[in-house]
Design a protein around this motif. Structure first.
Motif, mmCIF file in Angstrom:
data_model
loop_
_atom_site.group_PDB
_atom_site.id
_atom_site.type_symbol
_atom_site.label_atom_id
_atom_site.label_comp_id
_atom_site.label_asym_id
_atom_site.label_seq_id
_atom_site.Cartn_x
_atom_site.Cartn_y
_atom_site.Cartn_z
ATOM 1 N N ARG A 12 0.880 -1.170 0.000
ATOM 2 C CA ARG A 12 0.000 0.000 0.000
ATOM 3 C C ARG A 12 0.913 1.214 0.000
ATOM 4 O O ARG A 12 1.671 1.429 0.949
ATOM 5 C CB ARG A 12 -0.886 0.004 1.249
ATOM 6 N N HIS B 260 -1.644 6.002 2.570
ATOM 7 C CA HIS B 260 -2.875 5.771 3.330
ATOM 8 C C HIS B 260 -4.079 5.882 2.429
ATOM 9 O O HIS B 260 -4.175 6.797 1.625
ATOM 10 C CB HIS B 260 -2.993 6.807 4.452
ATOM 11 N N GLY B 261 -4.971 4.921 2.531
ATOM 12 C CA GLY B 261 -6.237 5.006 1.805
ATOM 13 C C GLY B 261 -6.226 4.295 0.467
ATOM 14 O O GLY B 261 -7.274 3.966 -0.055
ATOM 15 N N LEU B 262 -5.051 4.055 -0.101
ATOM 16 C CA LEU B 262 -5.012 3.390 -1.412
ATOM 17 C C LEU B 262 -5.090 1.879 -1.259
ATOM 18 O O LEU B 262 -4.844 1.331 -0.198
ATOM 19 C CB LEU B 262 -3.724 3.756 -2.158
ATOM 20 N N ARG C 124 -22.801 1.040 -20.568
ATOM 21 C CA ARG C 124 -22.330 1.097 -19.182
ATOM 22 C C ARG C 124 -21.497 2.350 -18.917
ATOM 23 O O ARG C 124 -21.220 2.671 -17.766
ATOM 24 C CB ARG C 124 -21.493 -0.146 -18.868
ATOM 25 N N PRO D 150 -21.085 6.376 -18.886
ATOM 26 C CA PRO D 150 -22.035 7.494 -18.791
ATOM 27 C C PRO D 150 -22.103 8.323 -20.073
ATOM 28 O O PRO D 150 -23.146 8.896 -20.372
ATOM 29 C CB PRO D 150 -21.507 8.321 -17.616
ATOM 30 N N THR D 151 -21.011 8.378 -20.836
ATOM 31 C CA THR D 151 -20.986 9.205 -22.044
ATOM 32 C C THR D 151 -21.900 8.665 -23.136
ATOM 33 O O THR D 151 -22.133 9.336 -24.134
ATOM 34 C CB THR D 151 -19.550 9.273 -22.599
ATOM 35 N N LYS E 72 -24.082 19.181 -14.060
ATOM 36 C CA LYS E 72 -23.265 17.960 -14.022
ATOM 37 C C LYS E 72 -24.126 16.769 -13.587
ATOM 38 O O LYS E 72 -24.921 16.862 -12.667
ATOM 39 C CB LYS E 72 -22.133 18.211 -13.025
ATOM 40 N N MET E 73 -23.967 15.666 -14.301
ATOM 41 C CA MET E 73 -24.760 14.492 -13.911
ATOM 42 C C MET E 73 -23.914 13.241 -14.066
ATOM 43 O O MET E 73 -23.309 13.011 -15.067
ATOM 44 C CB MET E 73 -25.995 14.405 -14.792
ATOM 45 N N LYS F 233 -6.326 7.186 6.821
ATOM 46 C CA LYS F 233 -7.380 6.174 6.732
ATOM 47 C C LYS F 233 -7.139 5.116 7.806
ATOM 48 O O LYS F 233 -5.998 4.764 8.104
ATOM 49 C CB LYS F 233 -7.352 5.487 5.364
ATOM 50 N N GLU G 81 -7.443 1.287 8.758
ATOM 51 C CA GLU G 81 -7.517 0.016 8.043
ATOM 52 C C GLU G 81 -7.948 -1.102 8.996
ATOM 53 O O GLU G 81 -7.757 -0.997 10.213
ATOM 54 C CB GLU G 81 -6.175 -0.289 7.378
ATOM 55 N N ARG H 296 -12.754 3.089 -0.293
ATOM 56 C CA ARG H 296 -12.399 2.518 -1.610
ATOM 57 C C ARG H 296 -13.624 1.930 -2.316
ATOM 58 O O ARG H 296 -13.753 2.039 -3.539
ATOM 59 C CB ARG H 296 -11.285 1.486 -1.440
ATOM 60 N N PHE I 232 -23.576 6.693 -14.791
ATOM 61 C CA PHE I 232 -24.368 5.957 -15.787
ATOM 62 C C PHE I 232 -25.809 5.780 -15.300
ATOM 63 O O PHE I 232 -26.765 5.978 -16.059
ATOM 64 C CB PHE I 232 -23.666 4.616 -16.075
ATOM 65 N N GLN J 257 -27.664 7.524 -13.156
ATOM 66 C CA GLN J 257 -28.497 8.720 -13.152
ATOM 67 C C GLN J 257 -28.792 9.177 -14.578
ATOM 68 O O GLN J 257 -29.899 9.577 -14.896
ATOM 69 C CB GLN J 257 -27.828 9.844 -12.353
ATOM 70 N N ARG J 258 -27.791 9.090 -15.424
ATOM 71 C CA ARG J 258 -27.989 9.547 -16.803
ATOM 72 C C ARG J 258 -28.978 8.675 -17.562
ATOM 73 O O ARG J 258 -29.782 9.178 -18.339
ATOM 74 C CB ARG J 258 -26.642 9.625 -17.525
#
Ligand SMILES: [Fe+2]
Ligand SMILES: [Fe+2]
Lengths: 94, 325
Positions: free
Chosen positions: A13, A16-18, A80, A82-83, A93-94, B30, B32, B160, B171, B173-174
Motif C-alpha cells: 500500500r 494511506h487510503g489506497l 455502461r 455514462p458518455t 453535471k450528472m 485512513k 484500516e 475505496r 451511468f 443517473q444519466r
C-alpha cells in the motif's frame, strides 16, 4: 521435500487510503520472513505504509487464452459508460 | 440516505487511545481493518455499511420489476446492466463490512429478521416505465449526493468501495434522466406519466436523506469520526438545488407549491416531506415493505440448495486433488 524457499507475491500500500498493489515477488521460508524481505526489497525508498504477502501457489490466475471469452462481452455494452447518454449541458453535471 | 438514521455506538475506552485515534482521523489518515479502533467506531460502521449494502440489494427489486417489460431491447439491456451494477455495489459494501469482523450470513440474517434496515425509498412501488426514469434520475441522484463525500470517509475499505461505486453511478443517473427526456418530449400521455412519476417520487427522494440531524448526538459523533461527512439537511438542500433546473429542462413541475429560489441563501426554499409517513415506512408499514422482505427471504431460502451444493462440490474436488497428489 525440496529445500528451496517458496515464492511469495508482494503487495504494497503506497499511501494511506489506497489499495495494496502488486509490486513483484520474492522467495522466503515463511510469511514472516517474506514480510521482512519485502520491506528490504520493495520499500527501501519509503514506498509503502503496509505490506501483504501471499504464497504464489495460492494465486489462481485466468489464462491469457481466456482473454476473449472473459472480457470481450463487455465491449458491446457501451451503455455502461455514462458518455453513452447525451445529456444537455444546461441541466448541470450528472 | 442509503443508510438512514444510523445510531452511533457509545465508546468507553482508554481516553489516550481515543485521542490518538481521533488525531489520526483529523490528520486525514485512513483507518484500516487490522488497526486499533474504538468499539463504537467499529459497530457504527458495521451498521452503516451493512445498511448501505442491504439498500443496494433490495434496491434491485423495484427496478428489476421492469426488466421484462422495458419498451425496447436496448432499454432492457441498459436496465439489466444498471441493476447488475447495484448487485455489485452490494457486494463491494458487504465485503467492506466483513473486514470489521461480521460475516456475510450474519448481515443477511439481520436484514431478514428485521434487525437491520435498508433505505425507505425502496418500499415504494414502480408502477410504470416512467418510474424507472424517475428512480434513476432522482433516487440514484440522491444516492450520488451522499456517496460522493463518503469517498473521503475515514475507513479505508469503505472509502475505496465508495470510489468504485461513484464511478459507476453516473451511468445510472444519466440513463434515468434519458428515459425522462424521452417521456417528457413524447406524447401528452407520456409527458403526463413522467409528471406523475415525479409527483410520486419527489418526497420519498427527499426522505432518503433522513430527518434533520443538526442537533443529533449520533450525527455529531459520526461526523467527528468522518463516517458521515455532511448533515442530512445540507445534502437535501444540495439535491434540491441540483434537481430543480433538471425538472425545468424537462418541462415538469416539482410537486411543491412553496418551492422558490431564495436569493439570500443562494438555494431553493422547499417543503419538508411528511416525516410521519417516513417513520411509518421505516417501521415496516410502507406500501411495499412486506413484498420486499418476502422477495429477499424467498431468494435466500430458494438459493440454499445451490449455495450448499457448490460448497459440497468444491469440497469433493479438493478431496480428489489431495487423493491424486
Ligand atoms: Fe448503487
Ligand atoms: Fe445506482
Amino acid at each position: 521435500m525440496s529445500g528451496e524457499w517458496p515464492l511469495w507475491e508482494i503487495f504494497i500500500r503506497g499511501q494511506h487510503g489506497l489499495n495494496h498493489r502488486h509490486v513483484g515477488s520474492l522467495h522466503a521460508p515463511d510469511a514472516e520472513m517474506a514480510v521482512k524481505h519485502a520491506r528490504d526489497v520493495y520499500t527501501r525508498r519509503n514506498e509503502g505504509v503496509s505490506i501483504w504477502v501471499v504464497r504464489s501457489a495460492a494465486i489462481t490466475a485466468s489464462s491469457p487464452s481466456e482473454k476473449g471469452p472473459l472480457f470481450e462481452p463487455s465491449n458491446s455494452k457501451v451503455y455502461r459508460h455514462p458518455t453513452f447518454f447525451d445529456i444537455p449541458e444546461d441541466v448541470g453535471k450528472m | 440516505m442509503y443508510a438512514q438514521m444510523v445510531k452511533s455506538e457509545a465508546t468507553n475506552e482508554d481516553p489516550e487511545k481515543l485521542a490518538a485515534f481521533q488525531a489520526r482521523i483529523d490528520a486525514g489518515e485512513k483507518i484500516e481493518p487490522k488497526e486499533w479502533m474504538p468499539e463504537g467506531y467499529r459497530k457504527t460502521l458495521i451498521r452503516q455499511i451493512g445498511q448501505h449494502a442491504h439498500s443496494e440489494i433490495v434496491g434491485q427489486l423495484p427496478e428489476g420489476n421492469w426488466i421484462t417489460r422495458a419498451p425496447t431491447l436496448e432499454r432492457k439491456a441498459i436496465l439489466l446492466a444498471k441493476v447488475q451494477d447495484e448487485a455489485g455495489h452490494g457486494l463491494y459494501l458487504y465485503c467492506a463490512a466483513e473486514t470489521l469482523g461480521v460475516s456475510r450470513d450474519e448481515l443477511t440474517e439481520a436484514l431478514l429478521s428485521g434487525k437491520m434496515k435498508y433505505s425507505s425509498i425502496f418500499n415504494y412501488p414502480t408502477l410504470n416505465w416512467a418510474d424507472i426514469g424517475a428512480v434513476g434520475w432522482l433516487v440514484d441522484g440522491a444516492a450520488i449526493m451522499n456517496q460522493v463525500p463518503l469517498q473521503r470517509t475515514s475507513f479505508g475499505p469503505y472509502s475505496r468501495a465508495m470510489i468504485r461505486i461513484c464511478k459507476e453511478e453516473s451511468f445510472h443517473q444519466r440513463q434515468g434522466y434519458d428515459i425522462m427526456m424521452k417521456m417528457a418530449q413524447g406524447t401528452p400521455e407520456q409527458k403526463a406519466m413522467a409528471q406523475d412519476a415525479l409527483n410520486r417520487f419527489w418526497y420519498p427522494s427527499l426522505m432518503m436523506f433522513g430527518p434533520s440531524d443538526k442537533d443529533s448526538v449520533h450525527s455529531a459523533q459520526s461526523m467527528a469520526w468522518k463516517i458521515k461527512i455532511n448533515t442530512n439537511d445540507e445534502l437535501r438542500q444540495k439535491f434540491v438545488d441540483q434537481t430543480v433546473p433538471q425538472a425545468e429542462y424537462l418541462g415538469l413541475t416539482i410537486p411543491d407549491p412553496d418551492l422558490r429560489w431564495n436569493e439570500e441563501k443562494g438555494g431553493y426554499d422547499f417543503s419538508e416531506p411528511d416525516w410521519s409517513e417516513f417513520f411509518e415506512v421505516i417501521k415496516g408499514n410502507g406500501p411495499c415493505n412486506a413484498e420486499r422482505m418476502e422477495a429477499r427471504q424467498k431468494a435466500w431460502d430458494d438459493g440454499a440448495w445451490f449455495r450448499e451444493g457448490l460448497m459440497a462440490h468444491a469440497a469433493k474436488r479438493a478431496a480428489r486433488k489431495i487423493a491424486a497428489e
